[in-house]
Design a protein around this motif. Structure first.
Motif, PDB file in Angstrom:
ATOM      1  N   LYS A   1     -35.146  37.504  31.933  1.00  0.00           N
ATOM      2  CA  LYS A   1     -34.433  37.857  30.711  1.00  0.00           C
ATOM      3  C   LYS A   1     -33.320  38.857  30.993  1.00  0.00           C
ATOM      4  N   ASN A   2     -33.655  39.885  31.792  1.00  0.00           N
ATOM      5  CA  ASN A   2     -32.650  40.900  32.099  1.00  0.00           C
ATOM      6  C   ASN A   2     -31.478  40.316  32.854  1.00  0.00           C
ATOM      7  N   GLN A   3     -31.769  39.392  33.756  1.00  0.00           N
ATOM      8  CA  GLN A   3     -30.688  38.779  34.516  1.00  0.00           C
ATOM      9  C   GLN A   3     -29.823  37.901  33.638  1.00  0.00           C
ATOM     10  N   ILE A   4     -30.421  37.310  32.616  1.00  0.00           N
ATOM     11  CA  ILE A   4     -29.621  36.502  31.690  1.00  0.00           C
ATOM     12  C   ILE A   4     -28.714  37.427  30.886  1.00  0.00           C
ATOM     13  N   ILE A   5     -29.318  38.515  30.402  1.00  0.00           N
ATOM     14  CA  ILE A   5     -28.556  39.456  29.581  1.00  0.00           C
ATOM     15  C   ILE A   5     -27.434  40.096  30.376  1.00  0.00           C
ATOM     16  N   SER A   6     -27.728  40.466  31.626  1.00  0.00           N
ATOM     17  CA  SER A   6     -26.698  41.140  32.425  1.00  0.00           C
ATOM     18  C   SER A   6     -25.642  40.166  32.909  1.00  0.00           C
TER      19      SER A   6
ATOM     20  N   CYS B   1     -35.100  23.388  33.266  1.00  0.00           N
ATOM     21  CA  CYS B   1     -34.818  24.464  32.323  1.00  0.00           C
ATOM     22  C   CYS B   1     -33.471  25.105  32.644  1.00  0.00           C
ATOM     23  N   PHE B   2     -32.706  25.384  31.602  1.00  0.00           N
ATOM     24  CA  PHE B   2     -31.371  25.943  31.794  1.00  0.00           C
ATOM     25  C   PHE B   2     -31.211  27.224  30.990  1.00  0.00           C
ATOM     26  N   VAL B   3     -30.273  28.077  31.437  1.00  0.00           N
ATOM     27  CA  VAL B   3     -30.010  29.333  30.739  1.00  0.00           C
ATOM     28  C   VAL B   3     -29.237  29.028  29.444  1.00  0.00           C
ATOM     29  N   ALA B   4     -29.696  29.603  28.359  1.00  0.00           N
ATOM     30  CA  ALA B   4     -29.026  29.370  27.074  1.00  0.00           C
ATOM     31  C   ALA B   4     -27.822  30.288  26.935  1.00  0.00           C
ATOM     32  N   ALA B   5     -26.976  29.975  25.990  1.00  0.00           N
ATOM     33  CA  ALA B   5     -25.774  30.797  25.758  1.00  0.00           C
ATOM     34  C   ALA B   5     -26.172  32.173  25.274  1.00  0.00           C
ATOM     35  N   LYS B   6     -25.349  33.177  25.641  1.00  0.00           N
ATOM     36  CA  LYS B   6     -25.685  34.555  25.247  1.00  0.00           C
ATOM     37  C   LYS B   6     -25.477  34.741  23.756  1.00  0.00           C
ATOM     38  N   ASN B   7     -26.303  35.534  23.187  1.00  0.00           N
ATOM     39  CA  ASN B   7     -26.373  35.678  21.746  1.00  0.00           C
ATOM     40  C   ASN B   7     -26.435  37.165  21.447  1.00  0.00           C
ATOM     41  N   THR B   8     -25.424  37.691  20.749  1.00  0.00           N
ATOM     42  CA  THR B   8     -25.386  39.146  20.551  1.00  0.00           C
ATOM     43  C   THR B   8     -26.562  39.624  19.714  1.00  0.00           C
ATOM     44  N   GLU B   9     -26.989  38.778  18.775  1.00  0.00           N
ATOM     45  CA  GLU B   9     -28.124  39.155  17.952  1.00  0.00           C
ATOM     46  C   GLU B   9     -29.346  39.373  18.826  1.00  0.00           C
ATOM     47  N   LEU B  10     -29.536  38.434  19.775  1.00  0.00           N
ATOM     48  CA  LEU B  10     -30.645  38.531  20.696  1.00  0.00           C
ATOM     49  C   LEU B  10     -30.547  39.807  21.536  1.00  0.00           C
ATOM     50  N   LEU B  11     -29.327  40.131  21.934  1.00  0.00           N
ATOM     51  CA  LEU B  11     -29.150  41.311  22.768  1.00  0.00           C
ATOM     52  C   LEU B  11     -29.575  42.568  22.029  1.00  0.00           C
ATOM     53  N   ARG B  12     -29.175  42.633  20.752  1.00  0.00           N
ATOM     54  CA  ARG B  12     -29.509  43.803  19.963  1.00  0.00           C
ATOM     55  C   ARG B  12     -31.025  43.912  19.827  1.00  0.00           C
ATOM     56  N   GLU B  13     -31.651  42.746  19.530  1.00  0.00           N
ATOM     57  CA  GLU B  13     -33.113  42.731  19.414  1.00  0.00           C
ATOM     58  C   GLU B  13     -33.737  43.210  20.711  1.00  0.00           C
ATOM     59  N   GLU B  14     -33.145  42.780  21.815  1.00  0.00           N
ATOM     60  CA  GLU B  14     -33.680  43.116  23.120  1.00  0.00           C
ATOM     61  C   GLU B  14     -33.612  44.620  23.354  1.00  0.00           C
ATOM     62  N   ASN B  15     -32.481  45.182  23.023  1.00  0.00           N
ATOM     63  CA  ASN B  15     -32.344  46.635  23.202  1.00  0.00           C
ATOM     64  C   ASN B  15     -33.329  47.387  22.330  1.00  0.00           C
ATOM     65  N   LEU B  16     -33.510  46.914  21.099  1.00  0.00           N
ATOM     66  CA  LEU B  16     -34.475  47.560  20.214  1.00  0.00           C
ATOM     67  C   LEU B  16     -35.865  47.521  20.834  1.00  0.00           C
ATOM     68  N   ARG B  17     -36.173  46.373  21.410  1.00  0.00           N
ATOM     69  CA  ARG B  17     -37.483  46.219  22.020  1.00  0.00           C
ATOM     70  C   ARG B  17     -37.661  47.195  23.170  1.00  0.00           C
TER      71      ARG B  17
END
Lengths: 125, 205, 279
Positions: free
Chosen positions: A22-27, A74-90
């Motif tokens: 997950k972190n590698q996808i986000i970064s 399995c493939f990496v999905a497109a980045k999603n800012t909403e997801l990123l925010r949720e991730e940071n909150l987590r």
């Protein structure tokens, strides 16, 4: 893709894989639509159980970080800012829990912690 | 099945070298030592005991357990031994027939056929009696039976030629004695084959 | 599909009762059967292989029940028992010749490759092989007829650590293909811990548990604390404990361990030993 498993840390292995991918996808280390290793190959190459890698991938898919194409993988999905925010909150939540656990071990109260946080805030501004 | 027969052959080759030498010596001797029944019968008797030795080796090496997981039915495993009896017996029978034929045929056929039929009986009887016992009980527990039967068959080898043939000749059937002996031996062998299969199917390995 | 499906398996001997056992090995997975000597591991395997008659229950292998395509199942099953049953006079070449006539899918090239990898000499008779070499030959044969299912009873016993590691690696590679499965019994638990997806504990003929290995390892942990602190925890979260003059060491459910406590991960071996003492 780099994955490092720590058998001794006590963190469930599927969680470690899930987090690292997950972190590698986000970064951005893993690019959009990049093909990920198959569940079985990942398991065998890391020397861990297939069930665990499947669980990690299932979780990633459920959260929208990867998608599966039947017969291809399995493939990496497109980045999603909403997801990123949720991730940071987590992440913040996790850190807070860690703080709470440590505080309990040292016998610090909530006031002590808030005081420490205020000091840090002052230092960085 | 071919695999099983090949395995029997490999084992016979390895463990029976001394035995083969003895068989050849006795065969040779039987041509010249005129009419000595023991010399004539002995090669067949010891050949007929081979399968029982092979079976006890199977148990000792745990081959029986190992091949239970291979694509062979228990029926095939048993049959491989019985076929081995037939093949090895046939080989000895042919060689003995040639050896005795040289000696006897110039003088007349009757004694020759009597001896051939006796050889056949000797070759089939020992295994026919012992194999089912071993398949039922295992080599260890069947050991006593093994020695009794060897003794009995050897004794038979002495008695039968003199009393047996005349007794068979007096039988109230019109079949010639040698043929009767062959038929009885064959029936005994076939019954033993079927019985062994039934016993082995129930065995725990 | 399940590679192995066991329902209510029972076998009784004077003084020992096995079962009733229920066990499922999903296809593509590796299951480790752990138990002390006499727990019933070998009996279970012999029942699966139809070497013994069961007293009750059913067994399905590769989706087939009693009497269905038995020979096909045997072709597709590779077996290594704790004693490799080749006649002592055999050498590796003779083994090849017999196996070639035994199995439809015998892969001679693969067999020779394993012989080379395991360093097994050509002309030597089986009786002159060391215990380790015998096991290696057994493993080579089991892997060389393209099986779908491997059933292994103590396949690494008698092997030194380097060879054990190599062999465990081979078994792991075997299940890279998702149609391949393995049931392996051993009391060298450390080998199984590396290899298995599922762990089953057998003790005195009963199955103490059968679970995903990683779940087991994450479910429990070792807690070091004072006796008082241990007693404060709910009884059923504590699986067992040892006391010494300086404190206690106990196995507890991870979610029951108090925050910040001294915990460390558990090994399958420790879990098994504790559970057996409990039982």
């Amino acid at each position: 893709m780099n994955i490092f498993i720590d058998n001794k840390s006590g963190l469930p292995i599927y969680d470690q894989i899930y987090s690292q991918i997950k972190n590698q996808i986000i970064s951005g280390a893993l690019r959009e639509d990049q093909l990920l290793p198959s569940i079985r190959n990942l398991a065998k190459d890391l020397g861990i159980s297939v069930i665990t890698t499947r669980r990690a991938y299932d979780e990633l898919e459920r959260e929208g970080f990867i998608y599966t194409v039947a017969g291809k993988g399995c493939f990496v999905a497109a980045k999603n800012t909403e997801l990123l925010r949720e991730e940071n909150l987590r992440q913040i939540e996790n850190h807070l829990q860690a703080i709470r656990d440590l505080a309990a071990a040292c016998g610090l109260s909530r006031e002590n912690i808030i005081e420490m946080f205020s000091v840090i805030e002052e230092e960085t501004t | 099945m071919k695999a099983l027969l090949l395995k029997e052959f490999y084992m016979a080759k390895s463990y029976m070298r001394v035995f083969v030498a003895m068989v050849l010596i006795f065969l040779f001797a039987s041509v010249w030592a005129n009419g000595n029944m023991f010399l004539i019968m002995y090669p067949m008797i010891i050949t007929s005991m081979l399968p029982m030795s092979l079976l006890s080796y199977d148990e000792k090496f745990h081959w029986d357990r190992y091949c239970a997981a291979m694509p062979f039915t228990r029926s095939q495993v048993v049959s491989a031994k019985y076929i081995f009896v037939l093949l090895s017996g046939l080989a000895i029978l042919l060689i003995s027939a040639v050896a005795q034929g040289i000696r006897l045929l110039p003088e007349g056929k009757e004694e020759f056929f009597s001896i051939i039929s006796l050889l056949l009986a000797m070759g089939l009887t020992g295994p026919a009696i012992l194999l089912p016992i071993i398949y039922k009980l295992g080599s260890e527990r069947a050991r006593i039976a093994y020695y009794i039967v060897i003794g009995a068959v050897c004794a038979l080898a002495f008695i039968l030629p003199y009393d047996g043939i005349s007794a068979a000749g007096a039988a109230p059937v019109s079949i010639p004695a040698p043929l009767l002996i062959c038929l009885i031996s064959a029936l005994l062998f076939a019954a033993s084959w079927l019985l062994s299969i039934q016993f082995y199917k129930k065995r725990s390995l | 599909m399940n590679a192995i499906e066991i329902r209510q398996l029972r076998k009784s001997y004077p003084g020992f009762d096995l079962g009733p056992l229920d066990l499922d090995l999903p296809q593509g997975c590796i299951m480790g059967l752990i138990g002390e000597n006499g727990a019933g591991k070998t009996t279970t395997i012999r029942l699966i292989l139809d070497m013994l008659q069961r007293d009750g229950g059913s067994i399905r292998l590769l989706g087939r029940g009693d009497g269905e395509d038995v020979m096909l199942t045997r072709e597709e099953t590779g077996v290594v028992l704790d004693e490799v049953g080749f006649p002592e006079c055999f050498n590796t070449r003779q083994v090849n010749n017999v196996m070639r006539l035994t199995y439809k899918n015998w892969d001679e090239a693969a067999y020779r490759e394993y012989l080379r990898r395991f360093d097994l000499p050509e002309g030597k008779q089986f009786k002159d092989f060391s215990r380790g070499m015998k096991m290696k030959l057994g493993i080579a044969v089991a892997l060389s007829h393209r099986p779908k299912l491997l059933i292994l009873d103590e396949p690494t016993s008698g092997l030194d650590p380097v060879v054990r590691d190599e062999v465990v690696e081979l078994f792991s590679e075997f299940t890279r293909d998702e149609s391949h499965s393995i049931l392996i019994s051993s009391h060298i638990v450390s080998d199984l811990e590396k290899l298995c997806d599922y762990i089953a504990f057998l003790h005195k003929g009963r199955l103490l548990l059968c679970e995903e290995k990683d779940l087991l390892l994450s479910e429990y942990c070792i807690l070091r604390c004072t006796a008082a602190e241990l007693n404060a925890l709910p009884k059923k979260t504590v699986k067992g404990g040892k006391e010494n003059p300086y404190g206690v060491t106990a196995i507890v459910r991870r979610d029951a361990a108090p925050a910040g406590a001294n915990t460390s991960p558990i090994s399958i071996e420790e879990l098994f030993v504790f559970m057996v003492k409990e039982a």
